[in-house]
Scaffold this motif. Structure first.
Motif, PDB file in Angstrom:
ATOM      1  N   THR A 120       0.825  -1.210   0.000  1.00 36.27           N
ATOM      2  CA  THR A 120       0.000   0.000   0.000  1.00 36.27           C
ATOM      3  C   THR A 120       0.862   1.263   0.000  1.00 36.27           C
ATOM      4  OG1 THR A 120      -1.505  -1.247   1.400  1.00 36.27           O
ATOM      5  CG2 THR A 120      -1.956   1.097   1.167  1.00 36.27           C
ATOM      6  N   THR A 121       1.930   1.250   0.786  1.00 38.35           N
ATOM      7  CA  THR A 121       2.707   2.481   0.908  1.00 38.35           C
ATOM      8  C   THR A 121       3.995   2.451   0.094  1.00 38.35           C
ATOM      9  OG1 THR A 121       3.645   1.609   2.944  1.00 38.35           O
ATOM     10  CG2 THR A 121       1.814   3.127   3.171  1.00 38.35           C
ATOM     11  N   SER A 122       4.446   1.264  -0.301  1.00 38.19           N
ATOM     12  CA  SER A 122       5.677   1.220  -1.090  1.00 38.19           C
ATOM     13  C   SER A 122       5.754  -0.046  -1.933  1.00 38.19           C
ATOM     14  CB  SER A 122       6.894   1.306  -0.173  1.00 38.19           C
ATOM     15  OG  SER A 122       7.042   0.104   0.537  1.00 38.19           O
ATOM     16  N   THR A 123       6.689  -0.007  -2.892  1.00 38.32           N
ATOM     17  CA  THR A 123       6.963  -1.155  -3.757  1.00 38.32           C
ATOM     18  C   THR A 123       8.393  -1.594  -3.470  1.00 38.32           C
ATOM     19  OG1 THR A 123       5.548  -0.186  -5.436  1.00 38.32           O
ATOM     20  CG2 THR A 123       7.073  -1.892  -6.177  1.00 38.32           C
ATOM     21  N   ARG A 124       8.591  -2.901  -3.326  1.00 36.99           N
ATOM     22  CA  ARG A 124       9.951  -3.399  -3.072  1.00 36.99           C
ATOM     23  C   ARG A 124      10.284  -4.526  -4.033  1.00 36.99           C
ATOM     24  NH1 ARG A 124       9.160  -4.043   3.390  1.00 36.99           N
ATOM     25  NH2 ARG A 124       7.603  -2.459   3.143  1.00 36.99           N
ATOM     26  N   ALA A 125      11.554  -4.641  -4.404  1.00 34.74           N
ATOM     27  CA  ALA A 125      12.035  -5.838  -5.109  1.00 34.74           C
ATOM     28  C   ALA A 125      13.105  -6.432  -4.220  1.00 34.74           C
ATOM     29  CB  ALA A 125      12.603  -5.485  -6.471  1.00 34.74           C
ATOM     30  N   TYR A 162       2.090  -7.104  11.233  1.00 31.30           N
ATOM     31  CA  TYR A 162       1.815  -5.773  11.796  1.00 31.30           C
ATOM     32  C   TYR A 162       2.364  -4.716  10.841  1.00 31.30           C
ATOM     33  CZ  TYR A 162       1.270  -8.285  16.277  1.00 31.30           C
ATOM     34  OH  TYR A 162       0.886  -9.131  17.273  1.00 31.30           O
ATOM     35  N   GLY A 163       1.565  -4.313   9.866  1.00 34.72           N
ATOM     36  CA  GLY A 163       1.971  -3.242   8.944  1.00 34.72           C
ATOM     37  C   GLY A 163       1.075  -2.044   9.172  1.00 34.72           C
ATOM     38  N   THR A 164       0.643  -1.400   8.087  1.00 35.73           N
ATOM     39  CA  THR A 164      -0.307  -0.289   8.169  1.00 35.73           C
ATOM     40  C   THR A 164      -1.547  -0.762   8.931  1.00 35.73           C
ATOM     41  OG1 THR A 164       0.441   0.304   5.964  1.00 35.73           O
ATOM     42  CG2 THR A 164      -1.570   1.362   6.751  1.00 35.73           C
ATOM     43  N   GLY A 165      -2.102  -1.870   8.462  1.00 40.93           N
ATOM     44  CA  GLY A 165      -3.149  -2.587   9.193  1.00 40.93           C
ATOM     45  C   GLY A 165      -2.498  -3.827   9.790  1.00 40.93           C
ATOM     46  N   ALA A 193      -3.397  -0.350  12.562  1.00 37.77           N
ATOM     47  CA  ALA A 193      -2.426  -0.939  13.499  1.00 37.77           C
ATOM     48  C   ALA A 193      -1.190  -0.023  13.491  1.00 37.77           C
ATOM     49  CB  ALA A 193      -2.095  -2.367  13.101  1.00 37.77           C
ATOM     50  N   GLY A 194      -0.216  -0.294  12.605  1.00 34.87           N
ATOM     51  CA  GLY A 194       0.952   0.591  12.489  1.00 34.87           C
ATOM     52  C   GLY A 194       0.533   2.021  12.164  1.00 34.87           C
ATOM     53  N   SER A 195      -0.582   2.184  11.472  1.00 37.29           N
ATOM     54  CA  SER A 195      -1.012   3.551  11.137  1.00 37.29           C
ATOM     55  C   SER A 195      -1.451   4.322  12.380  1.00 37.29           C
ATOM     56  CB  SER A 195      -2.098   3.558  10.061  1.00 37.29           C
ATOM     57  OG  SER A 195      -3.183   2.799  10.462  1.00 37.29           O
ATOM     58  N   VAL A 205       0.340   4.276  15.030  1.00 31.59           N
ATOM     59  CA  VAL A 205       1.643   4.800  15.457  1.00 31.59           C
ATOM     60  C   VAL A 205       2.020   5.997  14.577  1.00 31.59           C
ATOM     61  CG1 VAL A 205       4.075   4.198  15.835  1.00 31.59           C
ATOM     62  CG2 VAL A 205       2.286   2.501  16.283  1.00 31.59           C
ATOM     63  N   GLN A 206       1.666   5.915  13.297  1.00 33.80           N
ATOM     64  CA  GLN A 206       1.889   7.064  12.401  1.00 33.80           C
ATOM     65  C   GLN A 206       1.050   8.256  12.873  1.00 33.80           C
ATOM     66  OE1 GLN A 206       0.811   5.356   8.631  1.00 33.80           O
ATOM     67  NE2 GLN A 206       2.895   4.720   8.177  1.00 33.80           N
ATOM     68  N   TRP A 207      -0.138   7.974  13.355  1.00 34.74           N
ATOM     69  CA  TRP A 207      -1.018   9.042  13.871  1.00 34.74           C
ATOM     70  C   TRP A 207      -0.393   9.687  15.118  1.00 34.74           C
ATOM     71  CZ3 TRP A 207      -4.000   8.143  18.552  1.00 34.74           C
ATOM     72  CH2 TRP A 207      -4.911   9.136  18.863  1.00 34.74           C
ATOM     73  N   GLY A 262       6.245  -7.980   9.810  1.00 29.32           N
ATOM     74  CA  GLY A 262       5.766  -6.626   9.492  1.00 29.32           C
ATOM     75  C   GLY A 262       6.504  -5.576  10.328  1.00 29.32           C
ATOM     76  N   GLY A 263       6.444  -4.308   9.868  1.00 27.07           N
ATOM     77  CA  GLY A 263       7.229  -3.220  10.462  1.00 27.07           C
ATOM     78  C   GLY A 263       7.061  -3.058  11.966  1.00 27.07           C
ATOM     79  N   ALA A 264       5.815  -3.095  12.466  1.00 24.10           N
ATOM     80  CA  ALA A 264       5.583  -2.827  13.886  1.00 24.10           C
ATOM     81  C   ALA A 264       5.969  -4.018  14.768  1.00 24.10           C
ATOM     82  CB  ALA A 264       4.133  -2.407  14.117  1.00 24.10           C
ATOM     83  N   ASN A 299       8.780  -4.882  15.034  1.00 23.66           N
ATOM     84  CA  ASN A 299      10.065  -4.441  15.586  1.00 23.66           C
ATOM     85  C   ASN A 299       9.932  -3.849  16.984  1.00 23.66           C
ATOM     86  OD1 ASN A 299      12.167  -4.860  13.656  1.00 23.66           O
ATOM     87  ND2 ASN A 299      11.032  -3.459  12.315  1.00 23.66           N
ATOM     88  N   ASN A 300       8.691  -3.623  17.412  1.00 24.16           N
ATOM     89  CA  ASN A 300       8.476  -2.957  18.696  1.00 24.16           C
ATOM     90  C   ASN A 300       8.389  -4.004  19.820  1.00 24.16           C
ATOM     91  OD1 ASN A 300       7.039  -1.676  20.922  1.00 24.16           O
ATOM     92  ND2 ASN A 300       6.774   0.040  19.500  1.00 24.16           N
ATOM     93  N   ASP A 301       9.444  -4.081  20.638  1.00 23.46           N
ATOM     94  CA  ASP A 301       9.505  -5.117  21.675  1.00 23.46           C
ATOM     95  C   ASP A 301       8.429  -4.925  22.748  1.00 23.46           C
ATOM     96  OD1 ASP A 301      11.591  -6.174  20.342  1.00 23.46           O
ATOM     97  OD2 ASP A 301      13.127  -5.744  21.853  1.00 23.46           O
TER      98      ASP A 301
HETATM   99  N1  LIG Z   1       9.308   0.260  15.934  1.00 19.73           N
HETATM  100  C1  LIG Z   1       8.030   0.442  15.584  1.00 19.73           C
HETATM  101  N2  LIG Z   1       7.062   0.516  16.517  1.00 19.73           N
HETATM  102  C2  LIG Z   1       5.764   0.661  16.175  1.00 19.73           C
HETATM  103  N3  LIG Z   1       5.333   0.758  14.896  1.00 19.73           N
HETATM  104  C3  LIG Z   1       6.252   0.696  13.935  1.00 19.73           C
HETATM  105  C4  LIG Z   1       7.641   0.534  14.210  1.00 19.73           C
HETATM  106  N4  LIG Z   1       8.295   0.497  13.019  1.00 19.73           N
HETATM  107  C5  LIG Z   1       7.360   0.633  12.052  1.00 19.73           C
HETATM  108  N5  LIG Z   1       6.127   0.759  12.594  1.00 19.73           N
HETATM  109  C6  LIG Z   1       4.846   0.899  11.875  1.00 19.73           C
HETATM  110  O1  LIG Z   1       4.782  -0.158  10.912  1.00 19.73           O
HETATM  111  C7  LIG Z   1       4.208   0.303   9.684  1.00 19.73           C
HETATM  112  C8  LIG Z   1       5.143  -0.050   8.521  1.00 19.73           C
HETATM  113  O2  LIG Z   1       5.280  -1.433   8.405  1.00 19.73           O
HETATM  114  P1  LIG Z   1       5.303  -2.177   6.969  1.00 19.73           P
HETATM  115  O3  LIG Z   1       5.349  -3.637   7.266  1.00 19.73           O
HETATM  116  O4  LIG Z   1       6.381  -1.572   6.147  1.00 19.73           O
HETATM  117  O5  LIG Z   1       3.854  -1.737   6.456  1.00 19.73           O
HETATM  118  P2  LIG Z   1       3.099  -1.788   5.014  1.00 19.73           P
HETATM  119  O6  LIG Z   1       3.557  -3.058   4.317  1.00 19.73           O
HETATM  120  O7  LIG Z   1       1.645  -1.812   5.402  1.00 19.73           O
HETATM  121  O8  LIG Z   1       3.458  -0.532   4.256  1.00 19.73           O
HETATM  122  C9  LIG Z   1       3.996   1.796   9.828  1.00 19.73           C
HETATM  123  O9  LIG Z   1       2.606   2.026  10.007  1.00 19.73           O
HETATM  124  C10 LIG Z   1       4.774   2.193  11.093  1.00 19.73           C
HETATM  125  O10 LIG Z   1       4.079   3.185  11.842  1.00 19.73           O
END
Ligand SMILES: Nc1ncnc2c1ncn2[C@@H]1O[C@H](COP(=O)(O)OP(=O)(O)O)[C@@H](O)[C@H]1O
Ligand SMILES: O=P(O)(O)OC[C@H](O)CO
Length: 500
Positions: free
Chosen positions: A14-19, A266-269, A310-312, A314-316, A411-413, A415-417
């Motif tokens: 949704t937010t980026s493209t990766r290879a 745990y990504g955007t959602g 979810a992760g969004s 944290v963006q908020w 997923g990105g979030a 990473n949050n222990d």
């Molecule tokens: N250390 C962290 N703690 C909490 N949330 C995080 C952390 N690192 C990234 N995020 C959240 O994870 C999301 C990005 O994860 P990613 O797997 O790249 O998402 P997507 O594939 O949906 O774009 C963002 O919404 C960001 O706020």
């Protein structure tokens, strides 16, 4: 001397493209990324430029090859994984989209979904597709485009227009218009596909007046669909041999091949998916039944709980509330909260997804006192992600009759222990991180590698299994249940207030 071969995965999110390029041991050698522009033309609408999606894919494919210093001919197979449900309709002759891509999160088609619910199609659609009627899925998005672009219905009926989710669009572009296909996992998110008969459903197509001629052919998740057109891929004709929606791809990348295995990304959602084996299991509690993957002539089904925020959240906290500078800062802030007076944040910014499906709910916070601090608020926001996951896991256990011994996460979030420990505590279940959090891409790579015989079988893939940190539950039972009961009250109170 023969040159070493690799597998390339394209993760169009949704937010980026990766290879990402993987070697024979499934090791991630290089990841090349490009952000994607988000368009919000009206409140609640989310669109992407489908040509920008395609350009970003070409950009990251080239970038990854250059960074690793290899030739296209060294790629044994390409796997595609994608943001699901996002809908594109294009002209077959010119290859140009007739409208921007309507993104999964977009609410612009909610009136069409509401009408279907009012007309009592909920049960029929649930039985056939495994889904709950919602603007989230592709069906209402196709209908909307055919309604809003002049002449589109007639052109679609004449076979001049094609529909595809992002996987389909990319294969079509990579093969220079030669191949119009999708796979089971993406088809099962359209709300047009019968997950029992494995066919586009004539009754639903008729109900929505969507001409079948515009739909792609549905194929397995691991086979050669076509070859990159050499001009598109720097002289290389490389097989495209694996494809899956991103959440199903993460299930595969997490090696959740056995019935009862569950992953959460745990990504955007946040998307919790359980492999339920070879028979579809319809949820009595508003979870989605979907196709996990189909491989070697067998189809595996899954139960899914989709959390929109979810992760969004944290963006908020970072961009809206300005309480933190980076997403990672939320971890230390939450750990610094020692307030015994727990507060609750319910981040229902775009309504509530599974298991509530309440499109009109909006965010709320409860229990604040004069002593409540920024740290308490950040902690409560992270906890809200874990509570939502518990809502779904509890429902999943109820629906499937399966107890979940372990939750595999990525997923990105992830990473949050702080979040991972609280997740283990509130579920009373160990939470195990993947060794490489790019599990979504790894799943597509596995499917592509199996599709061309780069890897022999699932056993070979299982031998790469490497896991990251495991978080074990530590919270006393009474504390866990008191906290969770508070969350349930907060959600119920949130749902009383309706967005006008
Ligand atoms: N250390 C962290 N703690 C909490 N949330 C995080 C952390 N690192 C990234 N995020 C959240 O994870 C999301 C990005 O994860 P990613 O797997 O790249 O998402 P997507 O594939 O949906 O774009 C963002 O919404 C960001 O706020
Ligand atoms: O692009 P992601 O990772 O946010 O995933 C989006 C989902 O596939 C939507 O269903």
């Amino acid at each position: 001397m023969s040159e070493e071969k690799y597998i390339m995965a394209i993760d169009q999110g949704t937010t980026s493209t990766r290879a990402i390029i993987f070697d024979k041991k499934g090791k991630n050698l290089v990841s090349y990324q490009k952000e994607l522009t988000q368009h919000f033309p009206h409140s609640g609408w989310v669109e992407h430029d489908a040509m920008e999606i395609w350009n970003s894919v070409q950009f990251v494919m080239a970038g990854a090859l250059i960074e690793l210093g290899i030739k296209p001919q060294q790629i044994a197979g390409i796997g595609i994984t994608n943001q699901r449900e996002t809908t594109i309709v294009w002209d077959k002759e010119t290859g140009k989209p007739i409208y921007p891509a309507i993104v999964w999160q977009s609410r612009q088609t909610s009136e069409i979904a509401d009408q279907l619910i009012k007309d009592n199609y909920g049960e029929m659609i649930h039985e056939k597709t495994g889904l709950v009627i919602d603007a989230y899925f592709s069906a209402t998005k196709v209908r909307w485009i055919l309604d809003h672009v002049a002449g589109a219905q007639e052109r679609a009926e004449n076979g001049e227009l094609l529909f595809g989710t992002v996987d389909t669009w990319l294969v079509w572009k990579l093969t220079h218009g030669a191949v119009h296909v999708t796979d089971y996992s993406n088809a099962s998110r359209t709300m047009l596909y019968n997950i029992h008969s494995l066919e586009w459903d004539e009754e639903i197509l008729e109900l929505l007046s969507i001409p079948k001629v515009m739909l792609p052919e549905v194929r397995s998740n691991s086979e050669i669909y076509g070859y990159t057109e050499s001009l598109n891929f720097y002289g290389g004709e490389v097989p495209i041999s694996g494809m899956a929606g991103d959440q199903q791809s993460a299930l595969f990348g997490q090696m959740a091949f056995e019935q009862g295995m569950v992953k959460n990304t745990y990504g955007t959602g946040s998307f919790i998916v359980m492999n339920t084996g070879e028979k579809p299991q319809l949820s009595g509690n508003n979870l989605l039944t979907t196709i996990g993957y189909g491989i070697n002539g067998k189809v595996y089904y899954a139960l899914e709980g989709s959390i929109f925020v979810a992760g969004s959240a944290v963006q908020w906290l970072r961009d809206g509330m300005r309480m933190i500078k980076t997403a990672a800062d939320s971890e230390a802030a939450a750990a610094a909260s020692d307030n015994e007076n727990e507060i609750y944040v319910v981040p229902a910014f775009t309504g509530l997804g599974a298991p509530y499906w309440d499109p009109n709910a909006r965010g709320a916070a409860f229990g604040m006192t004069r002593g409540t601090t920024r740290e308490d608020f950040i902690k409560a926001t992270l906890q809200s992600v874990a509570y939502q996951v518990r809502d779904i896991i509890d429902t999943m256990c109820l629906d499937s009759g399966i107890e979940i011994p372990l939750l595999k996460v990525d997923g990105g979030a992830a990473n949050n222990d702080f979040l991972m420990q609280f997740q283990a505590d509130i579920l009373n279940t160990p939470v195990q991180k993947a060794a490489d959090l790019e599990t979504t891409a790894l799943g597509a790579a596995f499917l592509a590698g199996l599709g061309v015989g780069y890897w022999k079988d699932l056993d070979e893939i299982k031998s790469f299994n490497e896991t990251g940190q495991t978080f074990s539950p530590q919270m006393p039972e009474d504390k866990r249940e008191n906290l969770y009961a508070g969350w349930q009250e907060a959600v119920a109170a949130t749902q009383v207030f309706k967005h006008k």
